[in-house]
Design a protein around this motif. Structure first.
Motif, PDB file in Angstrom:
ATOM      1  N   ARG A 123       0.842  -1.211   0.000  1.00 44.20           N
ATOM      2  CA  ARG A 123       0.000   0.000   0.000  1.00 44.20           C
ATOM      3  C   ARG A 123       0.872   1.254   0.000  1.00 44.20           C
ATOM      4  NH1 ARG A 123      -5.607  -0.445   1.219  1.00 44.20           N
ATOM      5  NH2 ARG A 123      -6.251  -2.579   1.678  1.00 44.20           N
ATOM      6  N   MET A 124       1.919   1.240   0.795  1.00 39.98           N
ATOM      7  CA  MET A 124       2.802   2.405   0.861  1.00 39.98           C
ATOM      8  C   MET A 124       3.506   2.627  -0.480  1.00 39.98           C
ATOM      9  SD  MET A 124       5.875   3.216   3.576  1.00 39.98           S
ATOM     10  CE  MET A 124       7.013   2.022   2.894  1.00 39.98           C
ATOM     11  N   LYS A 125       4.027   1.548  -1.076  1.00 40.06           N
ATOM     12  CA  LYS A 125       4.745   1.695  -2.338  1.00 40.06           C
ATOM     13  C   LYS A 125       3.802   2.134  -3.466  1.00 40.06           C
ATOM     14  CE  LYS A 125       8.829   0.684  -0.895  1.00 40.06           C
ATOM     15  NZ  LYS A 125       9.915   1.715  -0.903  1.00 40.06           N
ATOM     16  N   ARG A 126       2.576   1.650  -3.432  1.00 40.11           N
ATOM     17  CA  ARG A 126       1.610   2.082  -4.444  1.00 40.11           C
ATOM     18  C   ARG A 126       1.379   3.588  -4.332  1.00 40.11           C
ATOM     19  NH1 ARG A 126      -2.036  -1.068  -2.975  1.00 40.11           N
ATOM     20  NH2 ARG A 126      -1.573  -2.811  -4.373  1.00 40.11           N
ATOM     21  N   MET A 127       1.261   4.077  -3.106  1.00 44.59           N
ATOM     22  CA  MET A 127       1.056   5.512  -2.894  1.00 44.59           C
ATOM     23  C   MET A 127       2.313   6.312  -3.262  1.00 44.59           C
ATOM     24  SD  MET A 127      -0.998   5.204   0.740  1.00 44.59           S
ATOM     25  CE  MET A 127      -1.471   6.923   0.930  1.00 44.59           C
ATOM     26  N   GLN A 128       3.474   5.668  -3.176  1.00 40.55           N
ATOM     27  CA  GLN A 128       4.726   6.345  -3.526  1.00 40.55           C
ATOM     28  C   GLN A 128       5.008   6.335  -5.025  1.00 40.55           C
ATOM     29  OE1 GLN A 128       7.485   4.268  -0.968  1.00 40.55           O
ATOM     30  NE2 GLN A 128       7.316   5.794   0.658  1.00 40.55           N
ATOM     31  N   LEU A 157      -0.655   8.677   5.792  1.00 43.04           N
ATOM     32  CA  LEU A 157       0.423   8.015   6.530  1.00 43.04           C
ATOM     33  C   LEU A 157      -0.074   6.780   7.266  1.00 43.04           C
ATOM     34  CD1 LEU A 157       2.260  11.068   8.163  1.00 43.04           C
ATOM     35  CD2 LEU A 157       3.109   9.660   6.282  1.00 43.04           C
ATOM     36  N   LEU A 158      -1.276   6.863   7.779  1.00 44.46           N
ATOM     37  CA  LEU A 158      -1.844   5.785   8.583  1.00 44.46           C
ATOM     38  C   LEU A 158      -2.475   4.697   7.723  1.00 44.46           C
ATOM     39  CD1 LEU A 158      -2.387   4.962  11.569  1.00 44.46           C
ATOM     40  CD2 LEU A 158      -4.548   6.234  11.411  1.00 44.46           C
ATOM     41  N   HIS A 159      -2.793   5.038   6.474  1.00 46.25           N
ATOM     42  CA  HIS A 159      -3.573   4.126   5.632  1.00 46.25           C
ATOM     43  C   HIS A 159      -2.992   2.720   5.505  1.00 46.25           C
ATOM     44  CE1 HIS A 159      -6.095   2.552   2.489  1.00 46.25           C
ATOM     45  NE2 HIS A 159      -5.023   2.311   1.754  1.00 46.25           N
ATOM     46  N   PRO A 160      -1.695   2.535   5.250  1.00 50.76           N
ATOM     47  CA  PRO A 160      -1.205   1.162   5.112  1.00 50.76           C
ATOM     48  C   PRO A 160      -1.437   0.305   6.357  1.00 50.76           C
ATOM     49  CG  PRO A 160       0.394   2.717   4.237  1.00 50.76           C
ATOM     50  CD  PRO A 160      -0.636   3.525   4.959  1.00 50.76           C
ATOM     51  N   PHE A 161      -1.501   0.946   7.523  1.00 52.17           N
ATOM     52  CA  PHE A 161      -1.693   0.217   8.774  1.00 52.17           C
ATOM     53  C   PHE A 161      -3.177  -0.001   9.083  1.00 52.17           C
ATOM     54  CE2 PHE A 161       2.338   2.323   8.866  1.00 52.17           C
ATOM     55  CZ  PHE A 161       3.196   1.439   9.492  1.00 52.17           C
ATOM     56  N   MET A 162      -3.983   1.019   8.834  1.00 54.75           N
ATOM     57  CA  MET A 162      -5.413   0.981   9.133  1.00 54.75           C
ATOM     58  C   MET A 162      -6.190   1.381   7.876  1.00 54.75           C
ATOM     59  SD  MET A 162      -5.719   2.764  12.879  1.00 54.75           S
ATOM     60  CE  MET A 162      -5.461   1.834  14.390  1.00 54.75           C
ATOM     61  N   PRO A 163      -6.306   0.475   6.921  1.00 57.12           N
ATOM     62  CA  PRO A 163      -6.873   0.866   5.622  1.00 57.12           C
ATOM     63  C   PRO A 163      -8.356   1.218   5.658  1.00 57.12           C
ATOM     64  CG  PRO A 163      -6.469  -1.498   5.694  1.00 57.12           C
ATOM     65  CD  PRO A 163      -5.830  -0.922   6.922  1.00 57.12           C
ATOM     66  N   THR A 184      -6.283   4.649  -1.532  1.00 53.32           N
ATOM     67  CA  THR A 184      -5.264   3.658  -1.910  1.00 53.32           C
ATOM     68  C   THR A 184      -4.386   4.134  -3.055  1.00 53.32           C
ATOM     69  OG1 THR A 184      -6.757   2.555  -3.452  1.00 53.32           O
ATOM     70  CG2 THR A 184      -6.748   1.741  -1.196  1.00 53.32           C
ATOM     71  N   GLU A 185      -4.902   5.067  -3.860  1.00 58.34           N
ATOM     72  CA  GLU A 185      -4.177   5.473  -5.071  1.00 58.34           C
ATOM     73  C   GLU A 185      -3.653   6.907  -5.018  1.00 58.34           C
ATOM     74  OE1 GLU A 185      -6.054   2.861  -8.596  1.00 58.34           O
ATOM     75  OE2 GLU A 185      -7.473   4.341  -7.779  1.00 58.34           O
ATOM     76  N   VAL A 186      -3.821   7.594  -3.871  1.00 59.18           N
ATOM     77  CA  VAL A 186      -3.318   8.968  -3.789  1.00 59.18           C
ATOM     78  C   VAL A 186      -1.840   8.942  -3.418  1.00 59.18           C
ATOM     79  CG1 VAL A 186      -5.572   9.894  -3.183  1.00 59.18           C
ATOM     80  CG2 VAL A 186      -3.985   9.236  -1.355  1.00 59.18           C
ATOM     81  N   ALA A 187      -1.199  10.084  -3.558  1.00 54.15           N
ATOM     82  CA  ALA A 187       0.252  10.166  -3.345  1.00 54.15           C
ATOM     83  C   ALA A 187       0.603  10.069  -1.864  1.00 54.15           C
ATOM     84  CB  ALA A 187       0.786  11.471  -3.925  1.00 54.15           C
ATOM     85  N   TRP A 188       1.696   9.412  -1.603  1.00 57.29           N
ATOM     86  CA  TRP A 188       2.252   9.339  -0.245  1.00 57.29           C
ATOM     87  C   TRP A 188       2.718  10.734   0.164  1.00 57.29           C
ATOM     88  CZ3 TRP A 188       2.277   5.916   3.581  1.00 57.29           C
ATOM     89  CH2 TRP A 188       3.233   6.018   4.603  1.00 57.29           C
ATOM     90  N   PRO A 189       2.489  11.136   1.416  1.00 56.77           N
ATOM     91  CA  PRO A 189       2.910  12.476   1.849  1.00 56.77           C
ATOM     92  C   PRO A 189       4.413  12.696   1.712  1.00 56.77           C
ATOM     93  CG  PRO A 189       1.387  11.513   3.431  1.00 56.77           C
ATOM     94  CD  PRO A 189       1.764  10.422   2.476  1.00 56.77           C
ATOM     95  N   THR A 190       4.771  13.903   1.356  1.00 54.56           N
ATOM     96  CA  THR A 190       6.184  14.297   1.315  1.00 54.56           C
ATOM     97  C   THR A 190       6.354  15.579   2.115  1.00 54.56           C
ATOM     98  OG1 THR A 190       5.797  15.493  -0.758  1.00 54.56           O
ATOM     99  CG2 THR A 190       6.648  13.238  -0.930  1.00 54.56           C
ATOM    100  N   VAL A 191       7.568  15.792   2.589  1.00 55.84           N
ATOM    101  CA  VAL A 191       7.851  16.977   3.401  1.00 55.84           C
ATOM    102  C   VAL A 191       7.732  18.234   2.547  1.00 55.84           C
ATOM    103  CG1 VAL A 191       9.640  18.179   4.697  1.00 55.84           C
ATOM    104  CG2 VAL A 191       9.342  15.702   4.979  1.00 55.84           C
ATOM    105  N   GLN A 192       6.964  19.198   3.029  1.00 54.57           N
ATOM    106  CA  GLN A 192       6.843  20.508   2.388  1.00 54.57           C
ATOM    107  C   GLN A 192       7.637  21.512   3.220  1.00 54.57           C
ATOM    108  OE1 GLN A 192       5.094  20.584  -0.601  1.00 54.57           O
ATOM    109  NE2 GLN A 192       5.011  18.366  -0.190  1.00 54.57           N
ATOM    110  N   GLU A 193       8.874  21.765   2.797  1.00 58.04           N
ATOM    111  CA  GLU A 193       9.801  22.555   3.600  1.00 58.04           C
ATOM    112  C   GLU A 193       9.261  23.939   3.964  1.00 58.04           C
ATOM    113  OE1 GLU A 193      12.356  21.548   5.022  1.00 58.04           O
ATOM    114  OE2 GLU A 193      12.975  19.721   3.969  1.00 58.04           O
ATOM    115  N   GLU A 194       8.415  24.509   3.075  1.00 56.24           N
ATOM    116  CA  GLU A 194       7.934  25.865   3.338  1.00 56.24           C
ATOM    117  C   GLU A 194       7.057  25.965   4.576  1.00 56.24           C
ATOM    118  OE1 GLU A 194       5.095  24.229   0.094  1.00 56.24           O
ATOM    119  OE2 GLU A 194       7.165  23.966   0.811  1.00 56.24           O
TER     120      GLU A 194
END
Length: 874
Positions: free
Chosen positions: A64-69, A676-682, A700-710
């Motif tokens: 699930r995590m890799k799919r989102m990534q 972030l929680l989805h792979p554990f608690m779908p 299940t198909e949205v992007a995995w969160p990434t750090v937004q430095e701003e």
């Protein structure tokens, strides 16, 4: 959203919806990097247990995590025919009907077993769905399906032609209960209270006797020699002489062999080449006859003379009695020793002379060991299990692969009816009427060893799936089958595909009960994962299993801990309901984080960034226990306990811009947190996400969160840290003096410097809201009232006038306890910083952090000391 978190309600129908949307099917998208896991195929012998739930949950998290990534993910499902186990189940079923497999015949029995397979395969799929496993059912495989059977035949024939598979008469592990051979790793050794039976074998020339001892006196009926060490001065003169085998009265030689341990027992050993692997080798060296005295069911055969037909253990009792009567057996010595038992049936394994098929393991093991010495080595997690694997490969013996069963891959070997010639091929001989096929089937692990590539269409190397998704990215399995399965997949993968079958092997432990005992039917401590799901939901079980242990460690199951996860899920549900009720119709395109933000807004975005970074890094290292801790702390403490409470100020205020910003941040942070929680608690995350302003069909198909430095603001983080410390300190003081939050108090805060004072003045509204002071006084030179409660935080001191709160003696006593605490912290920091090993090896950032802590503790210690002195002067 409903007012109550009800896992059964939100989980119902969701899995079927995911399948209908085909979210789990690999897309074969060349624009994306492939990521593949093949499920360790469960046996079609019954229902899945907690170990299966743990194993598959970890795989589901990864996929699930890799799919989102952004990976093109294939998680391939399938099941194993489990030869011995499944045949035993079906035979038991027939026995209850008063039948045996021989009544049906081979063909009809196999048909019955296929029916069993279909029934239990449906059970397994139903359990997979309950767990929410994101499997690509369009590619489901079974170890006996046509494609995998073709792969098995090709591998057998290829290895045979390379002389890596051979047929020979050897001592094998024999299960008299299931009447089949076992490989070494299918034998479980248990300590059993037995005995050494000491006997005298008389010399034929009448010159005396020789003493031997055995734990299995029934096998003496098959003795064909007595062996001594050729350098043993006691027996050198006897080598070449004959002794008479008691009861049987067969004359057998005394031979000299270096294998014999002169220091053990009498220094003389009986040799039974047909019933002991070491004796078999000695027999080969001395050209000894092999006398098999047992039948396949463990009863004595016609070579056992008057004991024919007796069970081996009944024979042992009778032969002991007879030997005592003949004065041959002169001593019985109790002896605790390790005895092999069949992993499947539990029967005592019999070393047994039999003609079987073997894989010659030396060359295959050498290739596998060599792989671990290069850049393409397989990454074991934890890496200590690489040593377990390599040691096994270095000491491996030839693998007995034939099984005396009807259910399985029948060995592709035929014997000519007249000449006895052996033909091995993928297809039967053309003149089939002149040939008989070998009755045996292959060890189940033989086909399982090909699982990573046979499931992808191999041996057709042009198969689209094989070309794209092999080798696989990761294997997730327990440490108990490293020898059974992991090692075999590796050497077969190297031999037939030219490289490793997977990049990583994530090893987990066993699920044990709360007392640390292995779960078993005999102890009655097993837990059905479906029962846990029925009570607390799949998400609670999954989160507990995946975060309750570190890689390679066993997991202790506790229903109370699962319940605590349910409480966590309930907290998430209620926090989400609050946020959604305050969205005021906010749409996804209206989410805007660019407006003016409060310190709480900036802080939660900073904490979210840190959480994203930590969760992603930890998950990439398979540290799911730490991922769980990180997510729990962020969701429960930062988001629910602090940000949501602080968000009520602008949401209930008059500033519309502040409301809009707060709603946007609530929506954004919840969205990112659910991802972030989805792979554990779908299930719960999909339900909440569907109610949030969102874009896309499924989480299940949205992007995995990434750090937004701003959105990272360390200044706001420091401000918030100060506020939280103060609010907690005031709440603690209130609790100590039993003063409820509803009662206003006088609060004075002395800041240590203008910067701290500026932070306090800027956020006075939060202090008013969460400390509920009757009066609030801020400054850098505030003098503590003569009688007041005191709390020390980083950068400030708090004074709460004692009037109406408590007596002076109690406050001094409390401060003295606090002084002990800070003194211990100072000592701890000093010891750590005084440790040269720590200073030299720790990163500089860690050392600097420890020095900052030391300074903070010293300041708090000094402030408490001063306050105690002040109060004592009153």
């Amino acid at each position: 959203m409903p007012t109550k978190y009800d896992p059964s309600a939100i989980e119902k129908g969701r899995y079927d919806w995911w399948l209908n949307e085909k979210v789990f099917e690999a897309k074969n998208d060349n624009k994306k990097e492939p990521y593949t896991i093949v499920i360790p195929p469960p046996n079609v012998t019954g229902r899945l247990h907690l170990g299966h739930a743990w194993d598959t949950t970890l795989q589901d998290i990864l996929t699930r995590m890799k799919r989102m990534q952004g990976y093109d993910v294939l998680w391939l499902p399938g099941m194993d025919h489990a030869g011995i186990a499944t045949q035993a189940k079906v035979e038991q079923k027939l026995k209850e009907q008063g039948k045996s497999r021989y009544d049906l015949g081979r063909e009809e029995f196999v048909e019955e077993t296929w029916k069993w397979k279909e029934e239990y395969a449906d059970h397994i799929r139903a359990q997979w769905s309950k767990l929410g496993l994101g499997l690509d059912y369009s590619r489901e495989r079974f170890t006996l399906d046509e494609g995998l059977s073709k792969a098995v035949r090709e591998v057998f024939v290829t290895l045979y032609n390379k002389k890596l598979i051979y047929r020979g008469e050897y001592i094998i592990n024999w299960d008299p209960s299931t009447k089949t051979a076992l490989s070494d790793i299918e034998v479980i050794h248990k300590d059993v209270q037995g005995a050494f039976y000491h006997m005298r074998y008389p010399l034929v020339d009448g010159s005396g006797h020789i003493e031997i001892a055995t734990t299995r006196p029934e096998t003496m009926l098959g003795d064909t020699a007595v062996a001594v060490h050729p350098k043993d001065e006691r027996y050198k003169h006897l080598i070449g002489k004959m002794v008479k085998l008691p009861i049987v009265n067969r004359e057998i030689p005394i031979v000299g062999d270096d294998y014999v341990d002169m220091e053990f027992g009498s220094g003389a050993v009986k040799i039974t080449p047909a019933h002991d692997p070491n004796d078999f080798e000695i027999g080969n060296r001395h050209n000894l006859q092999r006398v098999l005295v047992m039948n396949e069911d463990g009863s004595m055969n016609d070579k056992a003379g008057k004991y024919e037909g007796m069970d081996r253990f009944d024979c042992r009792k009778q032969i002991v009695k007879d030997l005592q009567e003949e004065n041959v057996l002169f001593k019985i010595e109790e002896h605790l020793h390790s005895v092999g038992h069949s992993e499947r049936s539990g029967a005592v394994v019999e070393p047994y002379l039999s003609t079987q098929w073997f894989v010659k393991m030396g060359p295959l093991a050498d290739q596998a060991i060599q792989l671990q010495q290069g850049d393409d080595k397989i990454n074991f997690v934890p890496n200590r299990f690489e040593n377990t694997y390599v040691r096994w490969m270095e000491n491996i013996r030839d693998w007995c692969i034939s099984r005396q069963l009807w259910w399985g891959h029948r060995i592709p070997a035929w014997y000519h009816k007249e000449t006895g010639e052996i033909y091995v091929g993928e297809d039967a001989p053309k003149d089939l009427e002149n040939w008989n096929q070998d009755n045996d089937v292959l060890d189940t692990w033989f086909s399982s060893a090909l699982w990573p590539f046979s499931t992808m269409g191999w041996p057709n190397e042009e198969s689209a799936d094989f070309k794209r998704y092999y080798p696989t990215a990761a294997l997730v399995t327990g440490y108990d089958i490293i020898a059974f399965w992991v090692s075999r997949m590796i050497f077969q993968g190297i031999e037939f595909t030219g490289g490793r079958p997977f990049d990583d092997v994530l090893i987990h432990g066993l699920v044990r009960d709360a007392e640390g005992r292995k779960m078993s039917k005999s102890l009655g401590n097993g837990v059905d994962p479906m029962d846990v799901i029925e009570q607390y939901g799949a998400d609670s079980l999954r989160y507990f299993l995946s975060t309750g242990s570190s890689p390679g460690q066993d997991l202790r199951f506790s229903m109370e801990k699962v319940e605590s996860v349910w409480n966590f899920a309930n907290k998430i549900w209620n926090a989400s309901r609050f946020a959604l009720m305050n969205m005021d119709g906010l749409r996804y395109e209206e989410i805007d984080l660019t407006g003016k933000k409060s310190v709480a807004d900036k802080w939660i975005l900073t904490r979210l960034n840190d959480t994203i970074e930590n969760v992603t890094s930890l998950a990439d290292r398979y540290e799911f226990g730490e991922v769980g801790r990180t997510l729990y702390n962020f969701i429960w403490d930062d988001f629910c306990n602090w940000y949501i409470e602080m968000s009520k100020l602008p949401l209930n205020g008059e500033d519309e811009e502040a409301k809009k910003t707060t709603r946007s941040i609530l929506a954004y942070v919840l969205d990112q947190t659910m991802r972030l929680l989805h792979p554990f608690m779908p299930f719960i995350t999909e339900e909440i996400w569907q109610n949030l302003p969102h874009e896309g069909a499924s989480i299940t198909e949205v992007a995995w969160p990434t750090v937004q430095e701003e959105w990272t603001d360390r200044e706001a983080e420091e401000e918030m840290k100060l506020l939280i410390e103060i609010i907690r300190a005031v709440r603690n003081v209130r609790a100590e003096v039993n003063t409820p939050m509803s009662k206003p108090i006088k609060l004075m805060i002395r800041a240590k410097g203008d910067k701290v004072l500026e932070r306090l003045e800027k956020n006075e509204a939060y202090l008013e809201r969460f400390c509920h002071p009757e009066t609030l006084q801020l400054g850098t030179s505030i003098q503590a009232p003569e009688k007041s409660m005191t709390a020390v935080v980083t950068g400030a001191e708090l004074f709460l006038p004692l009037e109406g709160l408590l007596n002076l003696d109690e406050e001094i006593a409390r401060l003295e306890k606090e002084l002990v605490k800070w003194t211990k912290e100072v000592e701890r920091a000093e010891n750590k910083l005084g440790n040269e090993r720590f200073i030299s090896k720790a990163p500089q950032a860690i050392v600097d952090e420890e020095k900052a802590k030391q300074q903070d503790y010293l300041e708090k210690q000094e402030a408490v000391k001063q306050r105690i002195e002040e109060l004592k002067k009153i």
